[in-house]
Design a protein around this motif. Structure first.
Motif, PDB file in Angstrom:
ATOM      1  N   ASP A 139       0.780  -1.319   0.170  1.00 48.78           N
ATOM      2  CA  ASP A 139      -0.121  -0.004   0.016  1.00 48.78           C
ATOM      3  C   ASP A 139       0.718   1.314   0.153  1.00 48.78           C
ATOM      4  N   GLY A 250      -0.701  -1.217  12.284  1.00 43.63           N
ATOM      5  CA  GLY A 250       0.446  -2.005  11.895  1.00 43.63           C
ATOM      6  C   GLY A 250       1.732  -1.105  12.501  1.00 43.63           C
ATOM      7  N   PHE A 252       1.454   1.722  13.708  1.00 42.38           N
ATOM      8  CA  PHE A 252       1.114   2.576  14.875  1.00 42.38           C
ATOM      9  C   PHE A 252       1.073   4.209  14.631  1.00 42.38           C
ATOM     10  N   GLY A 253       0.903   4.870  13.157  1.00 43.83           N
ATOM     11  CA  GLY A 253       1.128   6.183  12.864  1.00 43.83           C
ATOM     12  C   GLY A 253      -0.309   6.682  12.970  1.00 43.83           C
ATOM     13  N   ALA A 302      -1.012  -5.342   5.727  1.00 50.20           N
ATOM     14  CA  ALA A 302      -0.619  -4.097   5.636  1.00 50.20           C
ATOM     15  C   ALA A 302      -0.411  -3.671   7.045  1.00 50.20           C
ATOM     16  N   MET A 303      -0.591  -4.635   8.171  1.00 52.14           N
ATOM     17  CA  MET A 303      -0.687  -4.607   9.545  1.00 52.14           C
ATOM     18  C   MET A 303       0.517  -5.696   9.984  1.00 52.14           C
ATOM     19  N   HIS A 357      -8.571  -5.372   7.031  1.00 48.15           N
ATOM     20  CA  HIS A 357      -8.115  -4.593   8.095  1.00 48.15           C
ATOM     21  C   HIS A 357      -9.332  -3.883   8.945  1.00 48.15           C
ATOM     22  N   THR A 385      -9.815   1.168   6.486  1.00 43.57           N
ATOM     23  CA  THR A 385      -8.487   1.890   6.116  1.00 43.57           C
ATOM     24  C   THR A 385      -8.262   1.604   4.616  1.00 43.57           C
ATOM     25  N   ALA A 386      -8.793   0.746   3.830  1.00 50.43           N
ATOM     26  CA  ALA A 386      -8.681   0.257   2.560  1.00 50.43           C
ATOM     27  C   ALA A 386      -9.926  -0.178   2.059  1.00 50.43           C
TER      28      ALA A 386
HETATM   29  C1  LIG Z   1      -0.903   0.914   6.440  1.00 58.10           C
HETATM   30  C2  LIG Z   1      -2.091   0.290   6.755  1.00 58.10           C
HETATM   31  C3  LIG Z   1      -2.452   0.116   7.980  1.00 58.10           C
HETATM   32  C4  LIG Z   1      -1.874   0.245   9.345  1.00 58.10           C
HETATM   33  O1  LIG Z   1      -1.617   1.713   9.441  1.00 58.10           O
HETATM   34  P1  LIG Z   1      -0.488   2.301  10.674  1.00 58.10           P
HETATM   35  O2  LIG Z   1      -0.436   3.695  10.530  1.00 58.10           O
HETATM   36  O3  LIG Z   1       0.806   1.537  10.084  1.00 58.10           O
HETATM   37  O4  LIG Z   1      -0.886   1.764  11.975  1.00 58.10           O
HETATM   38  C5  LIG Z   1      -3.994  -0.370   8.112  1.00 58.10           C
HETATM   39  N1  LIG Z   1      -4.780  -0.598   7.264  1.00 58.10           N
HETATM   40  C6  LIG Z   1      -4.219  -0.572   5.802  1.00 58.10           C
HETATM   41  C7  LIG Z   1      -5.148  -0.795   4.826  1.00 58.10           C
HETATM   42  C8  LIG Z   1      -3.001  -0.025   5.547  1.00 58.10           C
HETATM   43  O5  LIG Z   1      -2.731   0.213   4.341  1.00 58.10           O
END
Ligand SMILES: *Cc1c(COP(=O)(O)O)cnc(C)c1O
Length: 437
Positions: A139, A250, A252-253, A302-303, A357, A385-386
């Motif tokens: 990603d 993942g 943790f940002g 991604a995590m 996710h 998140t996606a």
């Molecule tokens: C990068 C990502 C995460 C994790 O985010 P962090 O900020 O690294 O914890 C979760 N879900 C998806 C789909 C991602 O691409």
């Protein structure tokens, strides 16, 4: 605003210098010297501001005098050119869709904001062309490629493991061309990461080219993620209830940015770090001892992070006070089996197709809310998140249903993939040096 290194062995820098450097010279992460508080009036009246106005208020003190106010407004307008809808799936649980950007993952916001800050820096400082070097397991590469596409004075070199990213992810990296240079590495993500690390410490490269990274520890990527929480709060359903966010985590940002938003005064009651079996942080919250592990592959890839780089920032927010941290943050980890069950459960409730996710975010939220004495007083929101299309095969197999391809993706499905093979560090090094001629 000044930023200091969390290794405490580098001088303080301003916003643009921290963005350009990525990591401090002592290899520490940058952290702001203060976390500013926002006016109550602003927070209580968020619904009277546009998303762009909110983002400006939130980030402006972190940027300080480094970017002129009108230019910062323009950067925000260009960054936030899509929506963040909230969808209620039960009377207590809603989800926040963060995938309406060009590459269908929440990382678009951070990548776009960072690209525009760097481009601004290039325009005013005329320090010469910059090369962004980034390793991706999927990603990040797409979001960075799109965010920096055609940005003047910046080339982007992306290393990805051959055969280990999805077809859509590979297309997002390899069909743009122009200043985006994808390199297909015969190896794993760790091999890509290793070559990138070698380049950053190579004295000959240091002497000859301006190299920077675009990974998630960069403060421009990290801090701009606060925008979602403020915008979601503005649009929250049931404004009389207390808000809980569950964040699929993942590195943790994202969740760290949410906690900063709370420290700035956004009334968020609690955060839940929802992870897959790479559960270093949930384990820490249970036992009090932080034990990084080797990452394990899962369907929420991604995590798959065994030692989340941004967690040190979360600890810093609470001055490493474990009990203060536990008041604000809970954490739970889930297996792939449970993730599959959650995808089915969400689909059954109202036909919503989540991605793996988001499904983990849902699980964490449900588990935490079930432990509350007065559940009716709370509104839970988990972050989607996606877009599920990014994990098309996995999700379609689990749900036995077809996912419709979003229109903005159809374009790239017909474009030709253009990439070069890369097998060892010396090749990467000569490529980097040759670009400087
Ligand atoms: C990068 C990502 C995460 C994790 O985010 P962090 O900020 O690294 O914890 C979760 N879900 C998806 C789909 C991602 O691409």
């Amino acid at each position: 605003m000044k930023y200091f290194s969390l290794n405490y062995n580098a001088r303080d820098v301003g916003f643009l210098e921290a963005v350009t450097k990525g990591l401090a010279p002592d290899r520490g992460l940058y952290f702001p010297k203060q976390i500013p508080k926002l006016e109550h009036d602003f927070i209580n009246n968020l619904d009277q501001y546009s998303d762009h106005e909110i983002a400006y208020e939130v980030i402006q003190q972190y940027v300080g005098d480094d970017i002129y106010s009108n230019d910062l407004k323009k950067i925000i307008q260009d960054t936030l050119s899509f929506n963040f809808p909230i969808i209620e799936i039960t009377d207590k649980i809603a989800l926040l869709e963060l995938f309406h950007g060009p590459t269908l993952a929440f990382k678009d916001v951070g990548a776009r904001f960072m690209a525009r800050c760097l481009s601004y820096n290039n325009d005013i400082k005329k320090e010469g062309d910059l090369t962004i070097l980034v390793a991706t397991s999927g990603d990040t590469g797409g979001a960075v490629a799109d965010g920096f596409y055609k940005v003047k004075g910046i080339d982007v070199i992306i290393l990805y493991p051959k055969g280990k990213v999805s077809d859509i992810q590979e297309r997002q990296l390899t069909t743009l061309g122009e200043n985006i240079i994808p390199l297909e590495v015969d190896g794993t993500f760790d091999d890509c990461q290793e070559m990138v690390k070698s380049a950053f410490v190579d004295p000959e490269l240091k002497e000859n080219i301006k190299l920077t990274s675009a990974n998630s520890i960069n403060i421009a990527r990290w801090l701009s993620q606060m925008f979602y929480y403020f915008i979601a709060y503005k649009n929250r359903p049931n404004p009389d209830k207390k808000i809980i966010f569950s964040v699929p985590s993942g590195n943790f940002g994202n969740i760290c940015a949410g906690i900063i938003a709370k420290q700035m005064g956004l009334p968020i009651d609690h955060f839940i770090a929802s992870t897959n079996i790479n559960d270093t942080v949930p384990e820490f919250l249970k036992s009090g001892s932080y034990t990084p592990k080797k990452s394990i592959q899962t369907i929420s890839n991604a995590m798959d992070v065994g030692n989340p780089s941004n967690f040190i920032r979360i600890q810093k927010i609470f001055n490493n006070d474990f009990f203060k941290l536990k008041k604000v943050l809970s954490g739970f980890g889930y297996t792939d089996k449970l993730t599959e069950k959650a995808l089915k459960e969400i689909f059954k409730i109202n036909g919503y197709i989540a991605d793996p996710h988001g499904a983990i975010g849902f699980l964490g939220l449900k588990q935490y809310m079930a432990s509350l004495k007065n559940e009716e007083a709370y509104q839970g929101i988990f972050l989607e998140t996606a877009h599920p299309i990014k994990f098309k095969n996995t999700v379609e197999n689990i749900l036995k249903t077809k996912i419709e391809t979003p229109t903005r993706l159809r374009g790239i499905l017909n474009l030709k993939k253009i990439r070069s093979p890369l097998s060892k560090y010396s090749e990467l090094k000569s490529l980097l040096l040759s670009r400087n001629k």
